[in-house]
Design a protein around this motif. Structure first.
Motif, PDB file in Angstrom:
ATOM      1  N   LEU A 122     -14.439  -8.413  -8.631  1.00 53.77           N
ATOM      2  CA  LEU A 122     -15.032  -9.621  -7.486  1.00 53.77           C
ATOM      3  C   LEU A 122     -16.506  -8.523  -7.237  1.00 53.77           C
ATOM      4  N   GLU A 123     -16.064  -7.112  -7.590  1.00 57.76           N
ATOM      5  CA  GLU A 123     -17.003  -5.786  -6.792  1.00 57.76           C
ATOM      6  C   GLU A 123     -17.898  -5.715  -8.191  1.00 57.76           C
ATOM      7  N   PHE A 124     -17.503  -5.901  -8.956  1.00 53.62           N
ATOM      8  CA  PHE A 124     -18.207  -6.114 -10.361  1.00 53.62           C
ATOM      9  C   PHE A 124     -19.227  -6.973 -10.986  1.00 53.62           C
ATOM     10  N   ALA A 125     -18.707  -7.517 -10.380  1.00 54.09           N
ATOM     11  CA  ALA A 125     -19.189  -9.350 -11.362  1.00 54.09           C
ATOM     12  C   ALA A 125     -20.851  -9.191  -9.815  1.00 54.09           C
ATOM     13  N   GLY A 126     -20.609  -8.437  -8.976  1.00 55.55           N
ATOM     14  CA  GLY A 126     -21.356  -8.954  -7.427  1.00 55.55           C
ATOM     15  C   GLY A 126     -22.405  -7.748  -7.921  1.00 55.55           C
ATOM     16  N   MET A 132       2.398 -18.632  -2.834  1.00 52.59           N
ATOM     17  CA  MET A 132       2.338 -17.400  -3.520  1.00 52.59           C
ATOM     18  C   MET A 132       1.820 -16.396  -2.080  1.00 52.59           C
ATOM     19  N   ARG A 133       2.328 -15.153  -2.534  1.00 57.49           N
ATOM     20  CA  ARG A 133       1.805 -13.700  -2.834  1.00 57.49           C
ATOM     21  C   ARG A 133       2.122 -12.756  -3.614  1.00 57.49           C
ATOM     22  N   LEU A 134       0.894 -12.537  -3.422  1.00 57.36           N
ATOM     23  CA  LEU A 134       0.321 -11.662  -5.272  1.00 57.36           C
ATOM     24  C   LEU A 134       0.396 -10.588  -5.052  1.00 57.36           C
ATOM     25  N   GLN A 135       0.492  -9.743  -6.520  1.00 58.85           N
ATOM     26  CA  GLN A 135       0.946  -8.034  -6.290  1.00 58.85           C
ATOM     27  C   GLN A 135       0.308  -7.518  -6.017  1.00 58.85           C
ATOM     28  N   LYS A 136      -0.112  -6.088  -5.554  1.00 55.59           N
ATOM     29  CA  LYS A 136      -0.758  -5.374  -4.849  1.00 55.59           C
ATOM     30  C   LYS A 136      -1.795  -4.846  -6.469  1.00 55.59           C
ATOM     31  N   ASN A 137      -1.135  -5.274  -7.866  1.00 56.28           N
ATOM     32  CA  ASN A 137      -2.076  -4.634  -8.610  1.00 56.28           C
ATOM     33  C   ASN A 137      -2.329  -5.616  -9.370  1.00 56.28           C
ATOM     34  N   THR A 138      -2.354  -7.133  -8.774  1.00 58.42           N
ATOM     35  CA  THR A 138      -3.257  -8.763  -8.818  1.00 58.42           C
ATOM     36  C   THR A 138      -4.390  -8.695  -7.671  1.00 58.42           C
ATOM     37  N   SER A 139      -4.369  -8.366  -6.374  1.00 63.83           N
ATOM     38  CA  SER A 139      -5.319  -7.831  -5.420  1.00 63.83           C
ATOM     39  C   SER A 139      -6.333  -7.236  -5.822  1.00 63.83           C
ATOM     40  N   LEU A 140      -6.080  -5.746  -6.600  1.00 61.18           N
ATOM     41  CA  LEU A 140      -6.705  -4.402  -7.079  1.00 61.18           C
ATOM     42  C   LEU A 140      -7.714  -4.911  -8.262  1.00 61.18           C
ATOM     43  N   ALA A 141      -7.034  -6.200  -9.266  1.00 67.78           N
ATOM     44  CA  ALA A 141      -7.816  -6.479 -10.398  1.00 67.78           C
ATOM     45  C   ALA A 141      -8.846  -7.509  -9.241  1.00 67.78           C
ATOM     46  N   LEU A 142      -8.172  -8.255  -8.550  1.00 63.57           N
ATOM     47  CA  LEU A 142      -9.834  -9.140  -8.024  1.00 63.57           C
ATOM     48  C   LEU A 142     -10.631  -8.635  -7.752  1.00 63.57           C
ATOM     49  N   PHE A 143     -10.089  -7.266  -6.500  1.00 65.94           N
ATOM     50  CA  PHE A 143     -10.750  -7.169  -5.576  1.00 65.94           C
ATOM     51  C   PHE A 143     -11.939  -6.298  -6.710  1.00 65.94           C
ATOM     52  N   SER A 144     -11.290  -5.842  -7.625  1.00 60.14           N
ATOM     53  CA  SER A 144     -12.457  -5.580  -8.300  1.00 60.14           C
ATOM     54  C   SER A 144     -13.452  -5.670  -9.414  1.00 60.14           C
ATOM     55  N   ILE A 151     -11.224 -22.327  -8.978  1.00 56.47           N
ATOM     56  CA  ILE A 151     -12.480 -21.008  -8.075  1.00 56.47           C
ATOM     57  C   ILE A 151     -12.620 -20.113  -8.852  1.00 56.47           C
ATOM     58  N   THR A 152     -13.898 -20.136  -9.771  1.00 55.86           N
ATOM     59  CA  THR A 152     -14.582 -19.247 -10.580  1.00 55.86           C
ATOM     60  C   THR A 152     -14.831 -17.677  -9.805  1.00 55.86           C
ATOM     61  N   ILE A 153     -15.071 -17.114 -10.799  1.00 60.44           N
ATOM     62  CA  ILE A 153     -15.865 -15.473  -9.770  1.00 60.44           C
ATOM     63  C   ILE A 153     -17.076 -16.042  -9.548  1.00 60.44           C
ATOM     64  N   ALA A 154     -17.799 -17.036 -10.468  1.00 59.44           N
ATOM     65  CA  ALA A 154     -18.994 -17.879  -9.743  1.00 59.44           C
ATOM     66  C   ALA A 154     -19.004 -18.233  -8.070  1.00 59.44           C
ATOM     67  N   THR A 155     -18.085 -18.734  -8.441  1.00 63.66           N
ATOM     68  CA  THR A 155     -17.516 -19.897  -6.990  1.00 63.66           C
ATOM     69  C   THR A 155     -17.808 -18.725  -5.372  1.00 63.66           C
ATOM     70  N   MET A 156     -16.729 -17.639  -6.060  1.00 64.25           N
ATOM     71  CA  MET A 156     -16.419 -16.595  -5.341  1.00 64.25           C
ATOM     72  C   MET A 156     -17.323 -16.039  -4.853  1.00 64.25           C
ATOM     73  N   LEU A 157     -18.472 -15.435  -5.978  1.00 64.32           N
ATOM     74  CA  LEU A 157     -19.613 -14.561  -4.752  1.00 64.32           C
ATOM     75  C   LEU A 157     -20.593 -15.059  -4.348  1.00 64.32           C
ATOM     76  N   ARG A 158     -20.565 -16.596  -4.257  1.00 66.51           N
ATOM     77  CA  ARG A 158     -21.217 -17.542  -3.603  1.00 66.51           C
ATOM     78  C   ARG A 158     -21.348 -17.414  -2.202  1.00 66.51           C
ATOM     79  N   LEU A 159     -19.348 -17.560  -2.757  1.00 68.12           N
ATOM     80  CA  LEU A 159     -18.511 -17.386  -1.046  1.00 68.12           C
ATOM     81  C   LEU A 159     -19.188 -16.571   0.195  1.00 68.12           C
ATOM     82  N   ILE A 160     -18.454 -14.957  -1.264  1.00 65.84           N
ATOM     83  CA  ILE A 160     -18.772 -13.546  -0.265  1.00 65.84           C
ATOM     84  C   ILE A 160     -20.224 -13.586   0.430  1.00 65.84           C
ATOM     85  N   GLU A 161     -21.974 -14.271  -0.360  1.00 62.60           N
ATOM     86  CA  GLU A 161     -22.739 -14.507  -0.353  1.00 62.60           C
ATOM     87  C   GLU A 161     -22.680 -15.151   0.972  1.00 62.60           C
TER      88      GLU A 161
END
Length: 142
Positions: A15-19, A1-13, A122-132
């Protein structure tokens, strides 16, 4: 599955805000970090705000802030906002594909189904733990 640029930007954003949930982060800050235009990102952030995932505050000290539930919001919840995930439909009256193409189509459909299931788990909380954890590992190597 290849994500569109808007999708990637939404995910990045998200995760940045939730962090940094107590901080308002400007669209310009996110845009600069990921090398995109603020105008383009603003459209994505407007969709996230309409969905109740982020909120925006105008003016000095303003920006966007995460208001979703990081333990319930999944990557798939965000992906579905920007991607069409249904199977590709063959035009009515189209001939059946050759066997090789049909077999490959089955495999690719299974891969997409596995990707959707993974993104849904995979939740946002799980991703934040992975990033940490990754940041901790990078700091230890420095």
């Amino acid at each position: 599955m290849r994500l569109q640029k808007n999708t990637s930007l939404a995910l990045f954003s998200v995760l940045e805000f939730a962090g940094a949930p107590d901080r308002h982060i400007s669209a310009a800050e996110i845009a600069g970090k990921y090398g995109v235009s603020s105008h383009h990102l603003a459209k994505v952030l407007a969709d996230l705000a309409r969905a109740g995932i982020v909120t925006s505050v105008r003016g000095a000290g303003g920006g966007y802030r995460f208001i979703g539930n990081a333990r319930r919001l999944t990557l798939m919840d965000i992906i579905q906002m920007f991607e069409e995930l249904g199977p590709e439909a063959r035009p009515a009256g189209a001939e059946a594909p050759p066997p090789v193409e049909a077999a490959l189509g089955v495999v690719l459909a299974e891969i997409d189904a596995n990707a959707r299931a993974t993104f849904s788990s995979i939740t946002i909380a799980t991703m934040l733990r992975l990033i940490e954890r990754q940041q901790g590992g990078a700091a230890a190597k420095a």
